[in-house]
Scaffold this motif. Sequence first.
Motif, short mmCIF file in Angstrom:
data_model
loop_
_atom_site.label_atom_id
_atom_site.label_comp_id
_atom_site.label_asym_id
_atom_site.label_seq_id
_atom_site.Cartn_x
_atom_site.Cartn_y
_atom_site.Cartn_z
N LEU A 78 19.22 36.58 -105.70
CA LEU A 78 18.15 36.57 -104.77
C LEU A 78 17.96 37.80 -103.96
CD1 LEU A 78 19.56 33.11 -103.49
CD2 LEU A 78 17.87 33.54 -105.25
N GLU A 79 18.77 38.59 -103.77
CA GLU A 79 18.75 39.75 -102.91
C GLU A 79 18.59 41.06 -103.81
OE1 GLU A 79 18.41 40.08 -99.76
OE2 GLU A 79 18.95 38.49 -98.73
N THR A 80 17.72 41.95 -103.62
CA THR A 80 17.64 43.16 -104.44
C THR A 80 18.60 44.35 -104.37
OG1 THR A 80 15.78 44.40 -102.93
CG2 THR A 80 14.83 42.80 -104.52
N ARG A 81 19.03 44.40 -103.03
CA ARG A 81 19.71 45.93 -102.86
C ARG A 81 21.29 45.45 -103.34
NH1 ARG A 81 17.97 49.53 -99.31
NH2 ARG A 81 20.00 50.20 -98.73
N PRO A 82 21.88 43.93 -103.29
CA PRO A 82 22.99 43.91 -104.01
C PRO A 82 22.82 44.32 -105.57
CG PRO A 82 22.60 42.45 -102.20
CD PRO A 82 21.43 42.95 -102.26
N ASP A 126 6.32 27.03 -99.39
CA ASP A 126 7.63 26.60 -99.24
C ASP A 126 8.14 26.94 -100.77
OD1 ASP A 126 6.69 24.58 -101.25
OD2 ASP A 126 6.53 22.99 -99.81
N PHE A 127 9.34 26.40 -100.89
CA PHE A 127 10.12 26.75 -102.16
C PHE A 127 9.57 26.35 -103.70
CE2 PHE A 127 12.94 25.63 -105.60
CZ PHE A 127 13.66 26.78 -106.04
N LYS A 162 14.99 32.95 -97.45
CA LYS A 162 16.45 32.78 -97.47
C LYS A 162 16.99 31.40 -97.10
CE LYS A 162 16.63 37.46 -95.77
NZ LYS A 162 17.11 38.66 -94.94
N ASP A 163 16.34 30.77 -96.41
CA ASP A 163 16.89 29.53 -95.95
C ASP A 163 15.98 28.08 -96.46
OD1 ASP A 163 18.38 30.51 -93.73
OD2 ASP A 163 16.73 30.63 -92.35
N LEU A 164 15.43 28.55 -97.51
CA LEU A 164 14.57 27.42 -98.37
C LEU A 164 15.02 27.26 -99.70
CD1 LEU A 164 10.67 28.37 -97.47
CD2 LEU A 164 12.47 26.72 -96.24
N TYR A 165 16.14 27.94 -100.26
CA TYR A 165 16.37 27.86 -101.68
C TYR A 165 17.34 26.56 -101.62
CZ TYR A 165 15.01 32.63 -102.54
OH TYR A 165 14.29 33.86 -102.55
N PRO A 166 16.95 25.66 -102.71
CA PRO A 166 18.07 24.28 -102.81
C PRO A 166 19.41 24.69 -103.40
CG PRO A 166 15.73 24.23 -103.73
CD PRO A 166 15.92 25.67 -103.43
N PRO A 167 20.30 24.25 -102.80
CA PRO A 167 21.58 24.58 -103.62
C PRO A 167 21.84 24.57 -104.98
CG PRO A 167 22.03 23.52 -101.56
CD PRO A 167 20.48 23.27 -101.70
N GLU A 168 21.22 23.37 -105.40
CA GLU A 168 21.23 22.87 -106.74
C GLU A 168 20.39 23.78 -107.60
OE1 GLU A 168 17.99 20.40 -105.01
OE2 GLU A 168 19.92 20.96 -104.56
N TRP A 169 19.77 24.57 -107.06
CA TRP A 169 18.95 25.55 -107.92
C TRP A 169 19.61 27.01 -107.80
CZ3 TRP A 169 16.49 30.13 -105.99
CH2 TRP A 169 15.77 30.82 -106.93
N THR A 170 20.29 27.17 -106.69
CA THR A 170 21.09 28.52 -106.57
C THR A 170 22.50 28.34 -107.64
OG1 THR A 170 22.33 27.74 -104.70
CG2 THR A 170 20.32 29.07 -104.44
N ALA A 171 22.77 27.16 -107.82
CA ALA A 171 23.69 26.82 -108.55
C ALA A 171 23.55 26.90 -110.28
CB ALA A 171 24.46 25.52 -108.44
N MET A 172 22.20 27.09 -110.49
CA MET A 172 21.66 27.13 -111.99
C MET A 172 22.02 28.57 -112.67
SD MET A 172 18.40 25.02 -111.78
CE MET A 172 18.24 24.64 -113.52
N THR A 173 21.92 28.66 -113.73
CA THR A 173 22.17 30.18 -114.49
C THR A 173 21.03 30.53 -115.10
OG1 THR A 173 23.19 29.02 -116.35
CG2 THR A 173 24.65 29.60 -114.42
N VAL A 174 21.06 31.70 -115.43
CA VAL A 174 19.78 32.40 -116.36
C VAL A 174 20.41 33.25 -117.44
CG1 VAL A 174 17.92 32.08 -114.83
CG2 VAL A 174 19.48 34.22 -115.07
N ALA A 228 10.21 39.39 -103.44
CA ALA A 228 11.23 40.08 -102.48
C ALA A 228 10.42 40.01 -101.23
CB ALA A 228 11.20 41.46 -103.09
N THR A 229 8.98 40.19 -101.00
CA THR A 229 8.36 39.94 -99.83
C THR A 229 8.37 38.43 -99.42
OG1 THR A 229 6.67 41.53 -100.48
CG2 THR A 229 6.04 40.16 -98.69
N TRP A 230 8.24 37.46 -100.23
CA TRP A 230 8.54 36.14 -99.80
C TRP A 230 9.66 35.74 -99.51
CZ3 TRP A 230 11.21 32.05 -101.61
CH2 TRP A 230 10.93 30.58 -101.27
N HIS A 231 10.72 36.22 -100.07
CA HIS A 231 12.18 36.14 -99.99
C HIS A 231 12.57 36.56 -98.14
CE1 HIS A 231 16.62 35.90 -100.31
NE2 HIS A 231 16.52 37.12 -99.68
N GLY A 232 11.82 37.72 -98.03
CA GLY A 232 12.33 38.38 -96.58
C GLY A 232 11.52 37.39 -95.74
#
Length: 440
Positions: A257-261, A162-163, A225-237, A217-221
Amino acid sequence: MRMNRRAALAGGVAAATVGPGVLRAQTPVRLRQGVDALTATSDDVAAFGEAVRLMKRRNDRLSWANQTRIHHRQAQHNNSLFLPWHRQQLLHLEQIVARLTGHERFAMPYWDWQEHRYLPDWVTDRDSPLYERDRERGVETLDFAAARWAESPYTARLAADDFATFCGRQPRGMGMVEGYGHNHIHQLIGGAMKHPRTSAQDPMFWLHHSNVDRVWATWHGARGKDLYPPEWTAMTVSGFVDPDGREVGALPVGGTLETRPLGYDYDRLYPFPVFSVPQPGPPGATRRIPTGGRSWTMRAEAAGGGRMSLTLPDEAVARMRDADDTLVIAGEGAVAYASEAGLEDRSLEVRMTAGGRERSLGSSPTFVHLPDPGEGHRGHGGPYVLPFRFGEEVLNLLAAGDGPAAVTVFAEDLAPELGRPDARAAWMELTLTLTETRWT
């Protein structure tokens, strides 16, 4: 290799932004390749070597020393930002290499210690700009797939984690991919690679992190994709520099999160989707249906010194000793130590003991990020937290004897000649879940 100097002078790689810090894909997408497909004269290898040579001559923000400082002062470790932060540092270095060499399609090669086993000869050749003299003695001939730590089955389960298990926790707690596969290689290569303050000076750092990124990238595929918490994706580096030497502002995790973009992809994803052997069942059965179960949560505070232990509930141990293939065992835990200089050059050894015997539940050399004295750092401080887990693999140990069973951790000193005191343990916790099932 033929470099495109005109492109370099004109600005090299075009990396525009769409929104705040989200990189627009380059056309065509750059392809990161495994080191086994490359030689010293391959375009990407030659460009990397030329860039390292050029950057070591500079004393500005595009210098090699500055990349080492960025990692020492800004890198995220021991939390869930580890993967997105290192993805962005690697991505920005690729853009700098492309600009300095004119090789617009430059993509960082990856080195997979399980598949490639030995360091590529173009980083161990003393005449190569990718050679680093500060490495462990004998590393040039080390078989990494058979070395201590690198054999660990706890690196990651790319189709099941899991995440939090894979990526880590906030504000403290590394994921399995950081605590095991990542840390293993830093310690085995040794020298500069052993410590965050110096590790990025070794070109192997970048080849290793390209593979860590490939694992993500392997785990992401498969799972992410459906496991990232919204509060985490809203953070910055943050903390990076662009090909012009300008500081880059805070970048949203959600745009990482995605390599191709981001303008790159891998020639192939990780070939080992699950690190554990599939569980056998009765003839014709394909899966187990839960029918009930019970969970226990335990925690121990350190009583001084560097060792901690948790005794498993007698009821749980008795059921596991009486188990057949319908019982699912899930042990998820973490150990914490004081994050200080005394924890460096250690290996955290987590073991289950029963009936006078023991089994390893995780073995991880430490990679302790210590900021400069008096210098604060977002994401540093607090305890050093390593996860561990176990499942049905402990049944043979439990069946071999009677009496209590316990999980113990200690910090093995990898430099005993220094005569240092024990590392300071903090706490240990474990959730043990036994699930009754039936096969269908």
